[in-house]
Structure formats: structure tokens, C-alpha cells
Design a protein around this motif. Sequence first.
Motif, PDB file in Angstrom:
ATOM      1  N   GLU A   3       0.821  -1.208   0.000  1.00  0.00           N
ATOM      2  CA  GLU A   3       0.000   0.000   0.000  1.00  0.00           C
ATOM      3  C   GLU A   3       0.858   1.263   0.000  1.00  0.00           C
ATOM      4  OE1 GLU A   3      -4.159   1.602   0.723  1.00  0.00           O
ATOM      5  OE2 GLU A   3      -3.128   0.066  -0.433  1.00  0.00           O
ATOM      6  N   VAL A   4       2.028   1.187   0.645  1.00  0.00           N
ATOM      7  CA  VAL A   4       2.857   2.383   0.772  1.00  0.00           C
ATOM      8  C   VAL A   4       4.323   2.047   0.542  1.00  0.00           C
ATOM      9  CG1 VAL A   4       3.042   2.091   3.286  1.00  0.00           C
ATOM     10  CG2 VAL A   4       3.434   4.351   2.290  1.00  0.00           C
ATOM     11  N   SER A   5       5.024   2.958  -0.121  1.00  0.00           N
ATOM     12  CA  SER A   5       6.466   2.856  -0.330  1.00  0.00           C
ATOM     13  C   SER A   5       7.153   3.937   0.498  1.00  0.00           C
ATOM     14  CB  SER A   5       6.823   3.045  -1.803  1.00  0.00           C
ATOM     15  OG  SER A   5       6.310   2.009  -2.598  1.00  0.00           O
ATOM     16  N   ILE A   6       8.106   3.518   1.319  1.00  0.00           N
ATOM     17  CA  ILE A   6       8.889   4.433   2.148  1.00  0.00           C
ATOM     18  C   ILE A   6      10.237   4.643   1.463  1.00  0.00           C
ATOM     19  CG2 ILE A   6       9.884   4.821   4.432  1.00  0.00           C
ATOM     20  CD1 ILE A   6       7.891   2.534   5.377  1.00  0.00           C
ATOM     21  N   ASN A  78      11.992   2.423  -8.221  1.00  0.00           N
ATOM     22  CA  ASN A  78      11.629   1.040  -7.897  1.00  0.00           C
ATOM     23  C   ASN A  78      10.397   0.945  -7.006  1.00  0.00           C
ATOM     24  OD1 ASN A  78      13.934  -0.213  -9.238  1.00  0.00           O
ATOM     25  ND2 ASN A  78      15.173   0.681  -7.612  1.00  0.00           N
ATOM     26  N   ALA A  79       9.790   2.080  -6.680  1.00  0.00           N
ATOM     27  CA  ALA A  79       8.642   2.089  -5.771  1.00  0.00           C
ATOM     28  C   ALA A  79       7.405   1.527  -6.459  1.00  0.00           C
ATOM     29  CB  ALA A  79       8.380   3.504  -5.281  1.00  0.00           C
ATOM     30  N   THR A  80       6.656   0.695  -5.740  1.00  0.00           N
ATOM     31  CA  THR A  80       5.436   0.089  -6.293  1.00  0.00           C
ATOM     32  C   THR A  80       4.191   0.414  -5.476  1.00  0.00           C
ATOM     33  OG1 THR A  80       5.794  -1.975  -5.058  1.00  0.00           O
ATOM     34  CG2 THR A  80       6.748  -1.837  -7.265  1.00  0.00           C
ATOM     35  N   GLY A  81       4.333   1.103  -4.347  1.00  0.00           N
ATOM     36  CA  GLY A  81       3.194   1.413  -3.489  1.00  0.00           C
ATOM     37  C   GLY A  81       2.343   2.544  -4.035  1.00  0.00           C
ATOM     38  N   ARG A  82       1.072   2.544  -3.629  1.00  0.00           N
ATOM     39  CA  ARG A  82       0.184   3.633  -4.010  1.00  0.00           C
ATOM     40  C   ARG A  82       0.608   4.933  -3.332  1.00  0.00           C
ATOM     41  NH1 ARG A  82      -6.350   4.273  -2.601  1.00  0.00           N
ATOM     42  NH2 ARG A  82      -6.440   6.513  -3.127  1.00  0.00           N
ATOM     43  N   PHE A  83       0.868   4.870  -2.038  1.00  0.00           N
ATOM     44  CA  PHE A  83       1.247   6.061  -1.279  1.00  0.00           C
ATOM     45  C   PHE A  83       2.761   6.130  -1.164  1.00  0.00           C
ATOM     46  CE2 PHE A  83      -3.040   5.006   0.210  1.00  0.00           C
ATOM     47  CZ  PHE A  83      -3.689   6.216  -0.027  1.00  0.00           C
ATOM     48  N   ILE A  84       3.296   7.336  -1.340  1.00  0.00           N
ATOM     49  CA  ILE A  84       4.736   7.581  -1.252  1.00  0.00           C
ATOM     50  C   ILE A  84       5.005   8.453  -0.037  1.00  0.00           C
ATOM     51  CG2 ILE A  84       6.768   8.533  -2.390  1.00  0.00           C
ATOM     52  CD1 ILE A  84       5.646   6.145  -3.877  1.00  0.00           C
ATOM     53  N   GLU A 108     -10.179  12.074   3.772  1.00  0.00           N
ATOM     54  CA  GLU A 108     -10.245  13.434   3.249  1.00  0.00           C
ATOM     55  C   GLU A 108     -10.140  13.490   1.725  1.00  0.00           C
ATOM     56  OE1 GLU A 108     -10.784  16.225   5.027  1.00  0.00           O
ATOM     57  OE2 GLU A 108     -11.021  14.983   6.831  1.00  0.00           O
ATOM     58  N   ASN A 109      -9.966  12.328   1.095  1.00  0.00           N
ATOM     59  CA  ASN A 109      -9.769  12.270  -0.356  1.00  0.00           C
ATOM     60  C   ASN A 109      -8.609  13.181  -0.774  1.00  0.00           C
ATOM     61  OD1 ASN A 109     -10.382  11.319  -2.953  1.00  0.00           O
ATOM     62  ND2 ASN A 109     -11.663  13.101  -3.402  1.00  0.00           N
ATOM     63  N   ALA A 110      -7.531  13.127   0.010  1.00  0.00           N
ATOM     64  CA  ALA A 110      -6.386  14.018  -0.190  1.00  0.00           C
ATOM     65  C   ALA A 110      -5.369  13.403  -1.140  1.00  0.00           C
ATOM     66  CB  ALA A 110      -5.720  14.321   1.150  1.00  0.00           C
ATOM     67  N   GLU A 111      -4.771  14.242  -1.939  1.00  0.00           N
ATOM     68  CA  GLU A 111      -3.679  13.806  -2.816  1.00  0.00           C
ATOM     69  C   GLU A 111      -2.319  13.974  -2.131  1.00  0.00           C
ATOM     70  OE1 GLU A 111      -5.343  14.882  -7.206  1.00  0.00           O
ATOM     71  OE2 GLU A 111      -5.293  16.505  -5.728  1.00  0.00           O
ATOM     72  N   SER A 157       0.441   8.405  -5.278  1.00  0.00           N
ATOM     73  CA  SER A 157       1.058   8.320  -6.607  1.00  0.00           C
ATOM     74  C   SER A 157       0.085   7.830  -7.669  1.00  0.00           C
ATOM     75  CB  SER A 157       2.285   7.404  -6.560  1.00  0.00           C
ATOM     76  OG  SER A 157       1.908   6.050  -6.359  1.00  0.00           O
ATOM     77  N   GLN A 158      -0.991   7.149  -7.267  1.00  0.00           N
ATOM     78  CA  GLN A 158      -1.996   6.732  -8.251  1.00  0.00           C
ATOM     79  C   GLN A 158      -2.692   7.938  -8.868  1.00  0.00           C
ATOM     80  OE1 GLN A 158      -4.856   3.925  -6.759  1.00  0.00           O
ATOM     81  NE2 GLN A 158      -3.400   2.235  -6.648  1.00  0.00           N
ATOM     82  N   ARG A 159      -2.799   9.000  -8.101  1.00  0.00           N
ATOM     83  CA  ARG A 159      -3.532  10.173  -8.567  1.00  0.00           C
ATOM     84  C   ARG A 159      -2.623  11.265  -9.131  1.00  0.00           C
ATOM     85  NH1 ARG A 159      -7.472  11.788  -3.765  1.00  0.00           N
ATOM     86  NH2 ARG A 159      -8.262  13.208  -5.372  1.00  0.00           N
TER      87      ARG A 159
END
Length: 250
Positions: A3-6, A78-84, A108-111, A157-159
Motif C-alpha cells: 500500500e505504501v512505499s517508504i 523502484n517504488a510500487t506502493g500507491r502512497f509515497i 479526506e480524499n487528499a492527494e 502516486s496513483q492520482r
Amino acid sequence: MPEVSIITPCYNSSKFLEETIRSVQNQTFTDWEWLITDDRSRDNSVEIIKKINDPRIKLTIAEKNGGAGHARNISLKNATGRFITFLDADDFWEPDFLEEMIGFMKKENAEIAYSNYARCDENLEPKIEDFKADKEVTFNNLLKTCRLSLLSSMYDSQRVGIEYFPEGSKREDHVMWLNLLKKIHVGKPLPKTMAKYRMHPTSVSRKKQNIVKDQYLVYKDFMKFSTAKSLYYTANWAFNGFLKYSKIFN
């Protein structure tokens, strides 16, 4: 996919690295990947990371020393997560950082979102008042002061896609956030203290007088502003930076 890439750059970070590692492994939200790029450290940072038995932690060693922006870009590719999200190798997250941030962004539907963070000495003891996430962030207000700190911010990152750092600038994080905010209307504040930032006496970001020229180039070279406009925003940035770190106002 996680779900997230750190994203973490590492350079001679052995003094605090193990504490940073624990703060990530102790997260209540566990669906993450951690992409660490070592920027040719001369200490035992790489050995510390290699000892960790966690398949979610992915170490890359840069071919040459290229600075923090370069190291972050290697990981971002190399990141594959939706959230960065970002964490330097000497900073610290509260255990619910990822859970709180991801939940807030979805609600919050935040980008882009950012939280409070504690400003500490090298032992993670409070030094001045916490930095407050008390304003929505836009391209225009980010020109005057960089309210988005890497260790307490996250984007979808999806948006908005992946945004890379300019290499060769000491203000690469500010340029990256400005480029990202050209694409969206607003970033949302989460008014909870979710991270701890070590305020090193020798930190480049603390020595404002040494990086005024670099900040001017953020506007002149990267934003393509006129000389007068670049000087105007540089003056605003310097004044707001004084307010941000001065003990008189904290």
C-alpha cells in the motif's frame, strides 16, 4: 503490491540508523515496502541494514555518491506502493504514523497530506515547539515557506504520479513539492504529532544564511521566475524560516 512505499537515502547514518529502523518496523500498519538507497557510506550503515531479516526492506547501493536527491530518485524508480512517503535515516516515526496518515488521506480524499512533527535534539528530546500542520498547502503559499517536511508528508502516486527530485540542488525537497503542487489544488493538514525530527547543529537546512543563494535558484532556475520575483520569494522564505526556528517564537 504494498500500500505504501517508504523512501530513504542513507549516508554515514550508523549513529541513528537502528533507532530509525525500529520506528518503521514498529508501525501498526504493516503493508509497506522500505526502499533504502545507500549513497556510498563510509561507515557501517550497509552492514546494519543487511543484518535485518525483513523482506519488506530493500537495499540498493548507489554506484557513486550523488547526494540525497539522487539516492531518493533511485528508490523512487523502484517504488510500487500507491502512497509515497519519506524518512531520512536519522529521523523517527511514531508507531501509528502510517496508519494515521493513510486513513486521513482516504477519509479526506487528499492527494497530499502532512502532519505535525516534533523538533528534537539528537537524543529525540524536544528542543523547540512542535511544527504545526495548521494550514492547507497550495503552490502559492508553498513559495513563501516550505511547510511540507519529508518525514511527515505523504502523497498518492496513483492520482498524481511519481515526482522525482532535481539533482544538484541543496533545496531539492522544496523544488519537488512545488512541482507536485503544480498538479493539484491543495494538500491537507493532519494536526497530530506523528514524527520526530533531529535538529543537528550542522544541518544544512538550519543554516539559512548559507543556502540563501540555493533558495533563490529554486525560483530563478527551477520555477523560471524573473529576478525581481525570485528575490521577493527568497526574502519571504528567509523571514518565515527565521520564525520557524527562532526560540523567540517557539
